[in-house]
Design a protein around this motif. Structure first.
Motif, PDB file in Angstrom:
ATOM      1  N   ARG A 137       0.836  -1.200   0.000  1.00  0.00           N
ATOM      2  CA  ARG A 137       0.000   0.000   0.000  1.00  0.00           C
ATOM      3  C   ARG A 137       0.872   1.251   0.000  1.00  0.00           C
ATOM      4  O   ARG A 137       0.633   2.195  -0.752  1.00  0.00           O
ATOM      5  CB  ARG A 137      -0.899  -0.015   1.242  1.00  0.00           C
ATOM      6  N   GLY A 138       1.920   1.227   0.823  1.00  0.00           N
ATOM      7  CA  GLY A 138       2.823   2.378   0.871  1.00  0.00           C
ATOM      8  C   GLY A 138       3.530   2.598  -0.451  1.00  0.00           C
ATOM      9  O   GLY A 138       3.642   3.732  -0.931  1.00  0.00           O
ATOM     10  N   LEU A 139       4.012   1.515  -1.058  1.00  0.00           N
ATOM     11  CA  LEU A 139       4.732   1.660  -2.322  1.00  0.00           C
ATOM     12  C   LEU A 139       3.811   2.197  -3.411  1.00  0.00           C
ATOM     13  O   LEU A 139       4.210   3.032  -4.223  1.00  0.00           O
ATOM     14  CB  LEU A 139       5.348   0.322  -2.738  1.00  0.00           C
ATOM     15  N   ARG A 140       2.559   1.750  -3.421  1.00  0.00           N
ATOM     16  CA  ARG A 140       1.626   2.249  -4.427  1.00  0.00           C
ATOM     17  C   ARG A 140       1.320   3.741  -4.204  1.00  0.00           C
ATOM     18  O   ARG A 140       1.275   4.536  -5.141  1.00  0.00           O
ATOM     19  CB  ARG A 140       0.335   1.409  -4.395  1.00  0.00           C
ATOM     20  N   LEU A 141       1.146   4.113  -2.945  1.00  0.00           N
ATOM     21  CA  LEU A 141       0.847   5.514  -2.635  1.00  0.00           C
ATOM     22  C   LEU A 141       2.031   6.407  -3.019  1.00  0.00           C
ATOM     23  O   LEU A 141       1.860   7.478  -3.611  1.00  0.00           O
ATOM     24  CB  LEU A 141       0.529   5.622  -1.140  1.00  0.00           C
ATOM     25  N   LYS A 142       3.205   5.948  -2.709  1.00  0.00           N
ATOM     26  CA  LYS A 142       4.416   6.682  -3.079  1.00  0.00           C
ATOM     27  C   LYS A 142       4.513   6.816  -4.590  1.00  0.00           C
ATOM     28  O   LYS A 142       4.865   7.868  -5.127  1.00  0.00           O
ATOM     29  CB  LYS A 142       5.617   5.915  -2.522  1.00  0.00           C
ATOM     30  N   GLN A 143       4.138   5.742  -5.268  1.00  0.00           N
ATOM     31  CA  GLN A 143       4.187   5.751  -6.732  1.00  0.00           C
ATOM     32  C   GLN A 143       3.248   6.804  -7.320  1.00  0.00           C
ATOM     33  O   GLN A 143       3.588   7.464  -8.305  1.00  0.00           O
ATOM     34  CB  GLN A 143       3.810   4.355  -7.240  1.00  0.00           C
ATOM     35  N   VAL A 144       2.076   6.969  -6.719  1.00  0.00           N
ATOM     36  CA  VAL A 144       1.152   7.980  -7.233  1.00  0.00           C
ATOM     37  C   VAL A 144       1.775   9.374  -7.080  1.00  0.00           C
ATOM     38  O   VAL A 144       1.676  10.216  -7.986  1.00  0.00           O
ATOM     39  CB  VAL A 144      -0.224   7.888  -6.545  1.00  0.00           C
ATOM     40  N   ARG A 180      -6.927  11.625 -12.502  1.00  0.00           N
ATOM     41  CA  ARG A 180      -7.832  11.626 -11.349  1.00  0.00           C
ATOM     42  C   ARG A 180      -8.037  10.248 -10.706  1.00  0.00           C
ATOM     43  O   ARG A 180      -7.991  10.137  -9.479  1.00  0.00           O
ATOM     44  CB  ARG A 180      -9.191  12.194 -11.779  1.00  0.00           C
ATOM     45  N   PRO A 181      -8.255   9.183 -11.512  1.00  0.00           N
ATOM     46  CA  PRO A 181      -8.491   7.885 -10.877  1.00  0.00           C
ATOM     47  C   PRO A 181      -7.340   7.433  -9.978  1.00  0.00           C
ATOM     48  O   PRO A 181      -7.569   6.835  -8.920  1.00  0.00           O
ATOM     49  CB  PRO A 181      -8.663   6.930 -12.066  1.00  0.00           C
ATOM     50  N   GLN A 182      -6.121   7.748 -10.377  1.00  0.00           N
ATOM     51  CA  GLN A 182      -4.984   7.372  -9.525  1.00  0.00           C
ATOM     52  C   GLN A 182      -5.036   8.114  -8.200  1.00  0.00           C
ATOM     53  O   GLN A 182      -4.687   7.575  -7.152  1.00  0.00           O
ATOM     54  CB  GLN A 182      -3.665   7.663 -10.238  1.00  0.00           C
ATOM     55  N   LEU A 183      -5.458   9.391  -8.240  1.00  0.00           N
ATOM     56  CA  LEU A 183      -5.540  10.155  -6.995  1.00  0.00           C
ATOM     57  C   LEU A 183      -6.697   9.673  -6.125  1.00  0.00           C
ATOM     58  O   LEU A 183      -6.602   9.680  -4.894  1.00  0.00           O
ATOM     59  CB  LEU A 183      -5.696  11.648  -7.301  1.00  0.00           C
ATOM     60  N   GLU A 184      -7.783   9.252  -6.763  1.00  0.00           N
ATOM     61  CA  GLU A 184      -8.897   8.713  -5.967  1.00  0.00           C
ATOM     62  C   GLU A 184      -8.471   7.433  -5.253  1.00  0.00           C
ATOM     63  O   GLU A 184      -8.787   7.217  -4.077  1.00  0.00           O
ATOM     64  CB  GLU A 184     -10.116   8.469  -6.865  1.00  0.00           C
ATOM     65  N   GLU A 185      -7.732   6.606  -5.967  1.00  0.00           N
ATOM     66  CA  GLU A 185      -7.178   5.401  -5.326  1.00  0.00           C
ATOM     67  C   GLU A 185      -6.231   5.810  -4.190  1.00  0.00           C
ATOM     68  O   GLU A 185      -6.271   5.243  -3.090  1.00  0.00           O
ATOM     69  CB  GLU A 185      -6.425   4.581  -6.379  1.00  0.00           C
ATOM     70  N   ALA A 186      -5.414   6.832  -4.460  1.00  0.00           N
ATOM     71  CA  ALA A 186      -4.443   7.282  -3.450  1.00  0.00           C
ATOM     72  C   ALA A 186      -5.142   7.821  -2.209  1.00  0.00           C
ATOM     73  O   ALA A 186      -4.647   7.652  -1.092  1.00  0.00           O
ATOM     74  CB  ALA A 186      -3.526   8.351  -4.046  1.00  0.00           C
TER      75      ALA A 186
END
Lengths: 434, 264
Positions: A137-144, A180-186
């Motif tokens: 989860r952290g790695l994905r958030l960092k990736q965004v 936007r979808p990436q930020l909504e996931e983030a």
């Protein structure tokens, strides 16, 4: 009474290279020295003679973790020197780029550098063996965060798209909306992050911090605002040096900032949060209440919760800015005719706290003098005080355990030693240090 | 059958900004798989655990700029089977090599009130000036794809595929509109080492050379073109003398620009 020296030869999980020495005589803590042995790189010396337009790219190289902060402080200081004012969509895009850096930098610290301390692991890779879903989860958030910087800046480390007056190229509305979808996931991942860290086991500690940050009339501060402190300072950024000064200490290649005639102070997430509670974005406020941290946070270990709340805020801000975006007519405002001489200063909020730049320009826009004060050089004195208090409370621990605790106390403030090494001034006070 | 013994990886920092080693942590999709296949033996920025070595691979960020670091790099080389330098500081001395053309004593006095507290060398030099280097990754910062390529090559016991042509070739391959031809924007793409993905022209900006000189390029040959596009010789000199100022071909181009009326 016996003398003890606790030496942490290498403070791990911080950006850059430093060590810690604590000298104890009997039950008295004689000295706490955060020794930064990063080699000096002399940015302020070789900036002299460069063209003003080169400063954003050159100063970005001070720090690979927060290059946008350097680009933003350089642009604002130089635009102020030239009498330029950048508003509207370009101002919004700068804030959006900064949101990307806050997300990337804070999530790096939360998941890869800091969380292992609370859960008993030497690093996030070993943490991932037992808690793979959390680290992923952290790695994905960092990736965004990184992808947002790539979208606006061209790349996440040393972005290439920032210039005096704005950008080389601005995105279309469609390009931003597609993100936007990436930020909504983030946003969901960021909220989960707050809930995850809020339950960590925090040691008891309350420090009396003199918090210092920017404060803006409408926004949680990033690029603009006045300098305010919990002890009542309130002044425009161009008077920063009247109140704060740097001193050199023999054991470090980084300078220490103090209040003139006063002591150490703290910049960064705890300070911003304490001084700008009323500027939190809606979800960030809800999460702060849920995590039980509304009000100033003086337990430095809980800084991980505050960083997580600032990640929620940065994601919400990014969504808001994208929704309101209309591309500007031109990607940048051209500089006006150059004056024979000019000077300007600016402070922006790097992820680790206030980053001060001041420039003096001569004929043709040549830089004659540059002064840069990084967040970590401002926090060093205060980090040493945290460590001193910890040692005073923990004298009965053996050396290894005490050294380990000290390292954790340093990591609470996410020091960026690469930054701290390069901030130096011409006219350091010769008064003896505190 | 997978090799039961994972190769060990160490990451080292000299004078630098941390950005190139951060690139490894920025491999969000690949970081955990990498950690499964290599033993991260020493990486101070990422882990409190450190192993003394020897190491199968050492990644080295940063340049040599202090007496202590000149000793430390030899110790690291002696404990490393393969040594890979990452980034403009490690491969060319970095932006801090601007001291090589100046009086470092004056720099030290300008920056520090008590210069005697600060130990530094008169020059910032690449790692290869001190010890043999097996592979180099260019860039300020390095490219993530190139870093993954070199790690993959090491794991597969093959030579890495690292192109050595220019940014200009890469930009053409990507079908970008040439910023020089279409807009008259000065661009170092024809003489700059590839690897970044030709990002700047994609953002309507001329390449500013942060990957250093391409192999076999003659950067000084670009000077008349840059001047035709409106750059004064002092600006051309500074363009070559920034992020890889001490790389020989860019150094020569900067000196040639100075000879044509460069900065005072």
């Amino acid at each position: 009474m016996t003398d003890r020296t606790i030496a942490v030869d290498y403070v791990a999980r911080v950006e850059g290279e430093g060590a810690l020495a604590v000298r104890i005589s009997g039950r008295a803590v004689e000295a706490v020295e955060l020794n930064i042995f990063e080699p000096p790189r002399f940015f302020e010396a070789f900036l002299r003679g460069r063209d003003f337009a080169e400063a954003p790219d050159i100063t970005a190289r001070i720090c690979g973790i927060c290059p946008v902060a350097y680009q933003m402080s350089a642009c604002h200081a130089l635009e102020r020197a030239l009498g330029m004012r950048v508003d509207g969509p370009i101002r919004d895009l700068r804030r959006l780029l900064y949101c990307g850096e806050w997300i990337e930098s804070h999530v790096l610290h939360i998941y890869l550098l800091h969380a292992p301390d609370f859960l008993g692991y030497p690093d996030a890779l070993r943490l991932a063996r037992d808690h793979p879903e959390a680290v992923k989860r952290g790695l994905r958030l960092k990736q965004v965060g990184n992808r947002l910087m790539e979208l606006l800046g061209g790349r996440a480390i040393h972005p290439i798209n920032v210039r005096i007056g704005g950008f080389y190229r601005v995105p279309s509305r469609e390009e931003l909306f597609a993100f936007r979808p990436q930020l909504e996931e983030a946003l969901a991942l960021a909220e989960a992050t707050v809930r995850w860290v809020a339950d960590f086991p925090f040691p008891d500690d309350e420090e009396e911090y003199d918090f210092v940050s920017l404060r803006h009339p409408d926004e949680y501060p990033m690029n603009e605002g006045e300098v305010v402190s919990s002890s009542g300072v309130r002044l425009p950024v161009d008077r920063y040096e009247e109140v704060f000064e740097e001193r050199q200490v023999p054991y470090s290649t980084a300078l220490h900032s103090v209040r003139r005639g006063g002591g150490a102070y703290l910049v960064g997430p705890l300070a911003r949060f304490a001084l700008n509670q009323d500027r939190l974005s809606p979800r960030a406020r809800v999460l702060a209440r849920e995590a039980g941290v509304l009000g100033p946070v003086r337990n430095p270990y809980r800084s991980i919760v505050v960083r997580a709340i600032e990640v929620v805020l940065a994601v919400e801000e990014a969504l808001r800015l994208i929704d309101g975006y209309r591309p500007p007519d031109r990607p940048f405002a051209p500089p006006p005719p150059l004056p024979a001489s000019a000077a300007g200063a600016a402070i922006t909020e790097a992820p680790r706290g206030m980053l001060y730049h001041r420039y003096r320009l001569g004929a043709g826009g040549r830089i004659d003098e540059a002064k840069i004060v990084a967040p970590t050089s401002q926090n060093q004195g205060r980090i040493e005080e945290d460590v001193r208090h910890l040692v005073e409370r923990s004298l009965d621990l053996d050396d290894a355990a005490l050294g380990d605790r000290c390292e954790k106390a340093i990591r609470n403030h996410d020091p960026c030693i690469s930054c701290a090494t390069h901030f130096l001034r011409l006219d350091v006070s010769r008064r003896p240090g505190p | 059958m997978p090799d039961p013994v994972r190769p060990s990886l160490a990451v080292w920092k000299f004078a630098s900004c941390d950005g190139c080693q951060l690139t490894l942590l920025d491999c969000e999709d690949e970081l955990l798989p990498i950690a499964d296949r290599v033993e991260i033996a020493t990486f101070h920025e990422a882990t409190s655990r450190a192993v003394d070595g020897p190491y199968d691979v050492s990644l080295v960020e940063g340049s040599i700029s202090t007496p202590d670091d000149a000793v430390r790099i030899r110790e690291i080389r002696a404990r490393s089977r393969l040594l890979v330098t990452i980034g403009a500081c490690a491969t060319a001395g970095g932006i801090q090599a601007l001291r090589n053309f100046a009086d470092v004593e004056e720099f030290r006095r300008v920056v520090y009130a008590r210069p005697e507290y600060v130990r530094t060398l008169a020059t910032s030099t690449p790692i290869s000036a001190h010890v043999p280097v097996d592979f180099e990754l260019r860039g300020c910062p390095i490219d993530k794809g190139q870093l993954l390529e070199i790690l993959g090559a090491v794991l597969a016991h093959r030579a890495p595929n690292l192109p050595t042509d220019s940014v200009c070739i890469d930009c053409k391959r990507r079908g970008r509109v040439c910023v020089t031809v279409a807009h008259g924007t000065p661009c170092l793409g024809p003489v700059t080492h590839t690897g970044c993905g030709a990002i700047c022209p994609g953002f309507h900006r001329g390449c500013y050379g942060c990957f250093g000189p391409a192999e076999g390029a003659n950067p000084a040959g670009l000077l008349p073109k840059l001047e035709t596009l409106g750059m004064a010789p002092p600006a051309v000199e500074r363009l070559f003398q920034t992020f890889t100022a001490a790389a020989p071909a860019f150094r020569a181009a900067g000196e040639a620009a100075r000879a044509r009326g460069g900065r005072p």
